[in-house]
Design a protein around this motif. Structure first.
Motif, mmCIF file in Angstrom:
data_model
loop_
_atom_site.group_PDB
_atom_site.id
_atom_site.type_symbol
_atom_site.label_atom_id
_atom_site.label_comp_id
_atom_site.label_asym_id
_atom_site.label_seq_id
_atom_site.Cartn_x
_atom_site.Cartn_y
_atom_site.Cartn_z
ATOM 1 N N GLY A 1 -28.107 -45.752 -37.057
ATOM 2 C CA GLY A 1 -27.641 -47.343 -36.836
ATOM 3 C C GLY A 1 -26.580 -47.576 -35.699
ATOM 4 N N PHE A 2 -26.243 -48.776 -35.471
ATOM 5 C CA PHE A 2 -25.292 -49.111 -34.681
ATOM 6 C C PHE A 2 -24.619 -50.357 -34.950
ATOM 7 N N ASP A 3 -23.298 -50.812 -34.734
ATOM 8 C CA ASP A 3 -22.710 -51.752 -35.193
ATOM 9 C C ASP A 3 -21.936 -52.352 -34.139
ATOM 10 N N SER A 4 -21.964 -51.934 -32.841
ATOM 11 C CA SER A 4 -21.088 -52.320 -31.786
ATOM 12 C C SER A 4 -21.907 -52.303 -30.218
ATOM 13 N N LEU A 5 -21.607 -52.903 -29.262
ATOM 14 C CA LEU A 5 -21.995 -52.897 -28.296
ATOM 15 C C LEU A 5 -21.284 -52.350 -27.010
ATOM 16 N N ASN A 6 -20.056 -51.849 -27.545
ATOM 17 C CA ASN A 6 -18.774 -51.411 -26.764
ATOM 18 C C ASN A 6 -18.852 -49.725 -26.844
ATOM 19 N N PRO A 7 -19.412 -49.117 -25.899
ATOM 20 C CA PRO A 7 -19.630 -47.692 -26.133
ATOM 21 C C PRO A 7 -18.368 -47.003 -25.522
ATOM 22 N N PHE A 8 -17.667 -47.672 -25.124
ATOM 23 C CA PHE A 8 -16.354 -47.034 -24.404
ATOM 24 C C PHE A 8 -15.047 -46.869 -25.444
ATOM 25 N N ILE A 9 -15.266 -47.184 -26.334
ATOM 26 C CA ILE A 9 -13.874 -47.189 -27.401
ATOM 27 C C ILE A 9 -14.149 -46.273 -28.479
ATOM 28 N N ILE A 10 -13.346 -46.024 -29.207
ATOM 29 C CA ILE A 10 -13.352 -45.211 -30.459
ATOM 30 C C ILE A 10 -14.150 -45.965 -31.772
ATOM 31 N N ASN A 11 -13.665 -47.384 -31.924
ATOM 32 C CA ASN A 11 -14.021 -47.987 -33.035
ATOM 33 C C ASN A 11 -15.677 -48.270 -32.869
ATOM 34 N N GLY A 12 -16.380 -48.464 -33.865
ATOM 35 C CA GLY A 12 -17.781 -48.888 -33.974
ATOM 36 C C GLY A 12 -18.805 -47.824 -33.538
ATOM 37 N N ILE A 13 -20.124 -48.078 -33.602
ATOM 38 C CA ILE A 13 -21.030 -47.010 -33.135
ATOM 39 C C ILE A 13 -21.885 -47.861 -32.335
ATOM 40 N N ALA A 14 -21.886 -47.431 -31.038
ATOM 41 C CA ALA A 14 -22.829 -48.285 -30.029
ATOM 42 C C ALA A 14 -24.349 -47.706 -30.018
ATOM 43 N N PRO A 15 -25.156 -48.465 -29.628
ATOM 44 C CA PRO A 15 -26.432 -48.120 -29.511
ATOM 45 C C PRO A 15 -26.829 -47.005 -28.225
ATOM 46 N N GLY B 1 -28.222 -45.410 -25.055
ATOM 47 C CA GLY B 1 -28.606 -46.040 -23.720
ATOM 48 C C GLY B 1 -27.610 -47.138 -23.070
ATOM 49 N N LEU B 2 -26.731 -47.583 -23.796
ATOM 50 C CA LEU B 2 -26.177 -49.118 -23.369
ATOM 51 C C LEU B 2 -25.373 -48.717 -22.056
ATOM 52 N N SER B 3 -24.438 -47.642 -22.009
ATOM 53 C CA SER B 3 -23.609 -47.620 -20.621
ATOM 54 C C SER B 3 -24.747 -46.863 -19.738
ATOM 55 N N ALA B 4 -25.503 -46.016 -20.001
ATOM 56 C CA ALA B 4 -26.385 -45.420 -18.814
ATOM 57 C C ALA B 4 -27.155 -46.453 -18.272
ATOM 58 N N HIS B 5 -27.938 -47.409 -19.050
ATOM 59 C CA HIS B 5 -28.582 -48.428 -18.498
ATOM 60 C C HIS B 5 -28.124 -49.827 -18.032
ATOM 61 N N THR B 6 -26.898 -50.041 -18.371
ATOM 62 C CA THR B 6 -26.446 -51.424 -17.883
ATOM 63 C C THR B 6 -25.317 -51.330 -17.004
ATOM 64 N N VAL B 7 -24.485 -50.091 -16.866
ATOM 65 C CA VAL B 7 -23.350 -50.062 -16.108
ATOM 66 C C VAL B 7 -23.149 -48.991 -15.278
ATOM 67 N N GLU B 8 -22.908 -49.058 -14.005
ATOM 68 C CA GLU B 8 -22.671 -48.354 -13.046
ATOM 69 C C GLU B 8 -21.511 -47.861 -12.728
ATOM 70 N N THR B 9 -21.769 -46.536 -11.790
ATOM 71 C CA THR B 9 -20.414 -46.072 -11.561
ATOM 72 C C THR B 9 -20.292 -45.879 -9.976
ATOM 73 N N LEU B 10 -18.879 -45.625 -9.399
ATOM 74 C CA LEU B 10 -18.862 -45.591 -7.926
ATOM 75 C C LEU B 10 -19.751 -44.625 -7.251
ATOM 76 N N LEU B 11 -20.007 -43.434 -7.787
ATOM 77 C CA LEU B 11 -20.768 -42.465 -7.394
ATOM 78 C C LEU B 11 -22.098 -42.277 -8.311
ATOM 79 N N GLY B 12 -23.272 -41.542 -7.788
ATOM 80 C CA GLY B 12 -24.274 -41.196 -8.880
ATOM 81 C C GLY B 12 -24.518 -39.622 -8.556
ATOM 82 N N ARG B 13 -24.778 -39.087 -9.838
ATOM 83 C CA ARG B 13 -25.078 -37.567 -9.860
ATOM 84 C C ARG B 13 -26.354 -37.158 -9.498
ATOM 85 N N SER B 14 -26.635 -36.281 -8.668
ATOM 86 C CA SER B 14 -28.081 -35.488 -8.577
ATOM 87 C C SER B 14 -27.971 -34.408 -9.775
#
Length: 570
Positions: free
Chosen positions: A34-48, A50-63
């Motif tokens: 299960g999950f109980d948080s929508l912040n995948p960037f911290i220690i607290n909570g469990i995020a679902p 795909g959250l970061s991969a699908h909704t947040v981008e980075t400066l560069l992308g990996r091949s």
């Protein structure tokens, strides 16, 4: 990381993406827990998932068709020097968050700092190597480094970029059900904690026409449904509620996919090969526990693990055993062979602290596959006796009379691992050891592993063809006491840290490969994990409407493959 990128400046798309892929459709995944948080960037909570991969981008992308090469995403250009003592990024003028606001230099600087100081531990090391930050133009920012680390420009290029204004007046470290505002192709559409989350394609996504993105993010909707355990997820897949399922058991793949949807051709079975390292998976010792502090005890318990019997019982003997952390690749040590050349030179200064086998050669003990496994049990018994343990009336005890007993912590629903551990426990009884399997839900498992509250547990670390800074988080000494790192075994090895430093400072592939092979020897002969099996292919069963390109990436089924380059076609 080394040499020139494989793709020219005017590339049309990534080589394993189909730029003409149709748009639309959906994919539904199943997850246990299960999950109980929508912040995948911290220690607290469990995020679902795909959250970061699908909704947040980075400066560069990996091949994922190259060991470690990045191309422009939010950033239109990158500047660095020969020593890689700094990196300067210039943002694309049209880069936008999902709410329509521009991605700014201020957002970049804030994201790097907040992640480095309040985010998960994996972000802290790179932030600590930044000596200075300055805005050099309306859309440009320069980071100067205080440490020699040639990977840093790439690591910073992969940092998530968040919207600073969203977090003003809020505690970033608190678990929250407010989704981060990102610039990625999807937004969180609907969710119910612990049950499901749906990501929907942003029709106004700014990056749809970038060459890097052509043929990627083709689906309109990505959904993750959560269930109590893996067995229930598979039944949901058979019933058509889930549209894609990764099968990790080769026996099930051969014997349990005769349900009607497969027979009718509505479900397709796809095998995806790869060329990446095996990584490490198995049962990790928590060496913070005095019980596992002696390497002879750990070697004895590795010898007592009857891999041949376990693999035959659960997998029909199909998958090969992991021989070392980087096996199945040029980065791995050769089992049983002594260290030579540059590898031996790198290890020599640490000769006094290295465990047996690091220099002279080491290979995992091999059992005879019988339930008795007599030779392995005799060897294990001898090592335990050397370490001060003797059997009294069928119970293994130390000099103080304390019985040898421990728990193996496993998540509910991890059936194959539970079965492997159960066979292991039975084998340990022959040594007078009282081990027991303890299963907990995903929330308890995360809490206990974050704080290293276990004796032994299931452990998996996937490793790439270009290991770098993440290795410090995996094996660095800070993890002995600092919660939330990946160093679950609690290892403290100056030799390992020196090999990582050499790897990060390497200017060419030969030095880099030698450093990783030396690190592989330190890790493997540390006897921190009872290795199990790995798969040199991925097995994905999916609805026939879900397609993927014929041209597969070097990394195979890895982040960036499904659902990124898949599409839906009736």
């Amino acid at each position: 990381m080394y040499g020139q990128p494989a793709l020219p400046p005017d590339f049309v798309s990534l080589p394993y993406a189909n730029p003409d892929a149709p748009k639309g459709g959906r994919i539904v995944f199943g997850e246990s827990g299960g999950f109980d948080s929508l912040n995948p960037f911290i220690i607290n909570g469990i995020a679902p998932a795909g959250l970061s991969a699908h909704t947040v981008e980075t400066l560069l992308g990996r091949s994922y068709d190259e060991p470690f090469t990045l191309y422009g995403l939010l950033a239109e250009s990158v500047v660095t020097d020969e020593a890689r003592s700094f990196v300067e990024f210039t943002l694309r003028e049209g880069a936008r968050f999902s709410d329509g606001s521009p991605v700014t230099v201020e957002d970049v600087i804030w994201s790097f700092e907040i992640l480095g100081t309040q985010g998960q531990p994996r972000y802290a090391a790179a932030w600590g190597k930044i000596g200075g930050v300055e805005q050099t133009g309306p859309r440009s920012v320069k980071f100067t480094f205080n440490t020699v680390d040639r990977e840093l420009p790439l690591i910073l290029g992969l940092r998530p970029i968040l919207k600073k204004a969203q977090w003003e007046g809020k505690d970033f470290t608190r678990s929250t059900l407010e989704a981060p505002i990102g610039s990625g192709p999807y937004v969180v559409a609907e969710f119910e904690p612990g049950r499901f989350v749906t990501y929907r394609k942003n029709p106004d996504w700014w990056g749809a026409e970038l060459p890097f993105n052509r043929g990627q993010h083709n689906l309109d909707e990505i959904r993750y449904d959560y269930f109590g355990d893996g067995g229930v997820v598979f039944e949901a897949f058979k019933a058509g509620e889930i549209t894609s399922w990764r099968e990790t058991n080769p026996v099930k793949w051969d014997q349990q996919y005769d349900f009607p949807a497969v027979a009718a051709g509505d479900v397709v079975k796809s095998v995806i090969p790869h060329s990446r390292p095996s990584g490490i998976e198995g049962f990790v010792f928590n060496t913070r526990r005095p019980l596992f502090a002696d390497w002879r005890v750990r070697e004895a318990l590795i010898a007592a693990f009857n891999f041949e019997l376990v693999n035959r019982t659960l997998n029909a003997g199909i998958p090969p055993r992991i021989q070392s952390y980087f096996s199945n690749s040029p980065l791995g040590m050769v089992p049983g062979a002594p260290a030579e050349g540059r590898v031996a030179e790198l290890l020599e200064p640490f000769k006094a602290e290295l465990l047996p086998g690091a220099l002279e050669g080491y290979a995992l003990p091999v059992g005879d596959g019988t339930e008795a496994n007599r030779a392995a049990i005799r060897r294990a018994s001898g090592l335990l006796e050397e370490a001060g343990w003797t059997v009294e009336e069928g119970v293994l005890k130390n000099a103080e009379g304390t019985p040898f007993a421990f728990e193996i912590l496993i998540t509910n629903g991890a059936d194959d691992i539970i079965n492997a551990a159960t066979i292991y426990v039975e084998g340990l009884k022959r040594l007078g050891i009282a081990a027991r399997v303890v299963t907990v839900d995903s929330a308890q498992y995360k809490e206990r592993t974050t704080n290293y509250d276990f004796d032994m547990t299931h452990y998996i670390r996937s490793l790439s063809l270009s290991p770098g800074n993440e290795q410090t988080l995996y094996w660095g000494a800070a993890g002995v006491t600092e919660p939330g790192t990946r160093n679950w075994m609690g290892m403290n090895s100056p030799a390992a840290e020196a090999m990582i430093a050499t790897m990060l400072a390497a200017k060419g592939p030969d030095e880099f490969i030698a450093a990783v092979q030396a690190l592989d020897r330190v890790l493997t002969t540390g006897r921190y994990v009872v290795p199990i099996w790995y798969s040199d292919v991925s097995r994905i069963a999916h609805r026939k409407e879900l397609k993927y390109p014929e041209r597969l990436p070097l990394y195979g089924d890895w982040p960036g493959f499904q659902p990124e380059v898949w599409w839906y076609e009736d």
